[in-house]
Every structure is written in structure tokens, then in C-alpha cells.
Design an enzyme around this catalytic site. Structure first.
Site, PDB file in Angstrom:
ATOM      1  N   GLU A 164     -12.253   1.899   3.531  1.00  0.00           N
ATOM      2  CA  GLU A 164     -11.122   2.322   4.713  1.00  0.00           C
ATOM      3  C   GLU A 164     -11.231   3.676   5.007  1.00  0.00           C
ATOM      4  O   GLU A 164     -10.555   4.690   4.519  1.00  0.00           O
ATOM      5  CB  GLU A 164      -9.839   1.876   4.283  1.00  0.00           C
ATOM      6  CG  GLU A 164      -8.800   2.089   5.482  1.00  0.00           C
ATOM      7  CD  GLU A 164      -7.524   1.781   5.155  1.00  0.00           C
ATOM      8  OE1 GLU A 164      -6.876   0.911   5.943  1.00  0.00           O
ATOM      9  OE2 GLU A 164      -6.936   2.261   4.254  1.00  0.00           O
TER      10      GLU A 164
ATOM     11  N   GLU B 145       0.743  -1.317  -0.039  1.00  0.00           N
ATOM     12  CA  GLU B 145       0.058  -0.069  -0.046  1.00  0.00           C
ATOM     13  C   GLU B 145       0.828   1.378   0.140  1.00  0.00           C
ATOM     14  O   GLU B 145       1.479   1.602   0.909  1.00  0.00           O
ATOM     15  CB  GLU B 145      -1.056   0.114   1.077  1.00  0.00           C
ATOM     16  CG  GLU B 145      -1.828   1.167   1.262  1.00  0.00           C
ATOM     17  CD  GLU B 145      -2.879   1.250   2.386  1.00  0.00           C
ATOM     18  OE1 GLU B 145      -3.648   2.226   2.186  1.00  0.00           O
ATOM     19  OE2 GLU B 145      -2.597   0.373   3.364  1.00  0.00           O
TER      20      GLU B 145
END
Length: 311
Positions: A287, A189
Site C-alpha cells: 500500500e 487498521e
């Protein structure tokens, strides 16, 4: 490690700011009313996380899972899954299977204060990274997870970027070797420098693409967090297309604010439409926080995804 403390920080925003954003979200929810019946499955696998529906479902983890399924969500993610007991992980895995839901990511490794990925001389730290990945295998088996987040820690001001990249690639190859026999995937990420995570090594999609190509393993792909990349570099759909072969997972969150789609500047309907047209059948982790508190905010959240999913 408290990987996602932004939800707590988001609750500390000023009342005036929340009121303004809340009004926007309420308007989005009102506009989102369609002929889709409540509980109809979404076109894509949007994945809520624990706590997102606790005002309706209560504090019980499994009840929250069931409530999410009742709203039409077909996936789930939990960054902190490794912190659950073995017994609870097994219950979560069974509940997901019973509900026909796909498990999204949990965090396999992330230590923002370390530089183990970019320093080949940090043998102890690098061994700890590999152990974190090994420890994640049994967790993944219990909850039937395929993807696990790996953040390659911080960068080093005293070492040239090329050497840091090479060191990172070498360590990721070791981690990939752990996952490959199980058909698991670590998703790397990139995190933005400008608002949330200054100083981390991996921060751009082209950089992540380069690293994944160098690792050259089906067990190493990109986690494309749209929120982070809107802040870091924008150009979202072209970057999605350019990096497509190395993307394994997406996460959503509008900007500014890191809340549900429709509360910021990102055109999520176009992005989701684009992913659907390309045949993406993986998970899109939700998220982010909610722009409105209480049950009203949870209703607005679902309606915001209905609006973004209406393509």
C-alpha cells in the site's frame, strides 16, 4: 470514499524531492540484482494493487493482474473492490484463481468524518457500519477474499476514551457476528496521526490489540501497516511480537515518502525475514506509491522487493 488518495498526492511532490528519492530507488534496484530468475515467486505474499504496473501491462485490470503474477507476486489487493461491477468482481475472482493468487484486503468500511464507532447514541451511523459489512460479504465471495479492512472512524473530544473504546467494541462485535459464519476476517487498521490521519480513533498497535482482545472473535484482527506504525510509534518488530496473536494482515510502505522498500528508513529485509521466521503465510499489501515514474519505476519496484525478500 477515496480511501487512498496518497498516490495522487504523492505525484504532486516537488521535482527535486522526487529526483533525490528516485536516485535512491535506482541504487536499491541496482543492488537488488541477485541470482534469482525473473518471475520466481517471492518468499512472502506481497500484494500489488491496481495501477501499480499499468506502464507495462496497460490500463486493463486483468492484464495488470497477469503481469504481477509474471513478476512472481502471488497476492493482490484492491481497497476499492466494492466499487467494481459485479461482473468485473467475478472476472477478477476467476483470474486470481486461474493464476493461483491470494486476494488481499478491500475496504469494507471507513468514514473518516464520522464518529459512529465511538458514539453509542449514533444509532443510524452504527446501523450503516453493520450494513457496510453485510454488503461486503457478497463481494468477498466473488473475489475469494478472506480479509476486509475496517477503520473505526474518528474519535470524539467530548467523550472519555474508555467510553469510546467500549462503544467501539460493542459495534465491532456486531460486525464480527456478520463475518464469523463465513470465516471472514475484518482487519482493523490503526492509522498515524502525525502525517496522514489526525483525529482518527484507532492509531496505535497496543490500542488495536486491546480492542481485538475485547471483541474476542476470530473475525476481528489487526491490520499492521508498517508505514503508519513507523510514524506513530516505531519499535516495529517488538510491537509485531507483542501483538502477534491478534495480527491478521500486514501492509508495507517505506517512510518518509510512502514508497517501495529501500527508499526510506525502514529495514524491510529484517522485517520480512522476521515474519517469514515466525511462519506468517498471510498477505502483505503493497500500500504505497513508486519513487520513480514510468516503466523504470515499475522495474525498480520489483527489484526493491527482490532485495527486501533476499533473506
Amino acid at each position: 470514499m477515496q480511501r487512498r488518495d496518497f498516490l495522487v498526492q504523492g505525484g504532486a511532490a516537488s521535482a527535486a524531492a522526487l529526483g533525490a528519492v528516485g536516485a535512491i530507488s535506482t541504487a536499491v534496484a541496482a543492488d537488488a540484482k541477485t541470482s534469482v530468475a525473473p518471475g520466481t515467486k517471492f518468499k512472502l505474499k506481497y500484494a500489488p494493487h491496481p495501477g501499480m504496473f499499468e506502464n507495462h501491462a496497460g490500463k486493463d485490470y486483468l492484464d495488470q493482474l497477469k503481469y504481477a503474477a509474471d513478476q512472481g507476486f502471488t497476492a493482490w489487493e484492491d481497497n476499492g473492490m466494492k466499487g467494481q461491477s459485479v461482473e468485473m468482481q467475478e472476472k477478477i475472482g476467476k483470474t486470481l484463481a486461474d493464476l493461483g493468487m491470494t486476494m488481499g484486503v478491500f475496504v469494507a468500511h471507513g468514514n473518516f468524518g464520522a464518529k459512529s464507532f465511538v458514539r453509542k447514541d449514533d444509532k443510524e451511523g452504527r446501523a450503516k457500519v453493520v450494513q457496510d459489512v453485510k454488503d461486503s460479504v457478497d463481494v468477498a465471495k466473488r473475489v475469494n477474499a478472506k480479509w476486509m479492512t475496517v477503520v473505526p472512524d474518528g474519535y470524539d473530544n467530548n467523550v472519555e476514551w474508555g467510553y469510546q473504546t467500549a462503544a467501539c467494541v460493542d459495534l465491532l462485535r456486531e460486525c464480527a457476528a456478520v463475518f464469523e459464519p463465513h470465516d471472514y476476517v475484518m482487519v482493523l487498521e490503526p492509522l498515524n496521526w502525525w502525517t496522514n490521519h489526525a483525529g482518527l480513533f484507532l492509531h496505535k498497535i497496543p490500542q488495536a490489540y486491546e480492542v481485538c482482545r475485547a471483541v474476542n472473535s476470530p473475525a476481528c484482527k489487526i491490520l499492521f501497516d508498517v508505514y503508519h506504525q513507523q510514524i506513530q510509534e516505531g519499535n516495529l518488530i517488538p510491537n509485531i511480537d507483542l501483538a502477534w496473536d491478534e495480527i491478521g494482515y500486514f501492509q508495507s510502505g517505506d517512510n518518509p515518502g510512502r514508497n517501495e522498500p529501500g527508499t526510506g528508513e525502514i529495514n524491510y529485509r529484517n522485517i520480512f525475514k522476521h515474519l517469514h521466521a515466525k511462519g506468517f503465510d498471510g498477505v502483505i499489501g503493497m500500500e504505497h506509491g513508486k519513487s520513480i515514474g514510468g516503466k523504470e519505476g515499475e522495474i525498480a519496484l520489483v527489484e526493491a522487493y527482490r532485495a527486501a525478500d533476499d533473506f
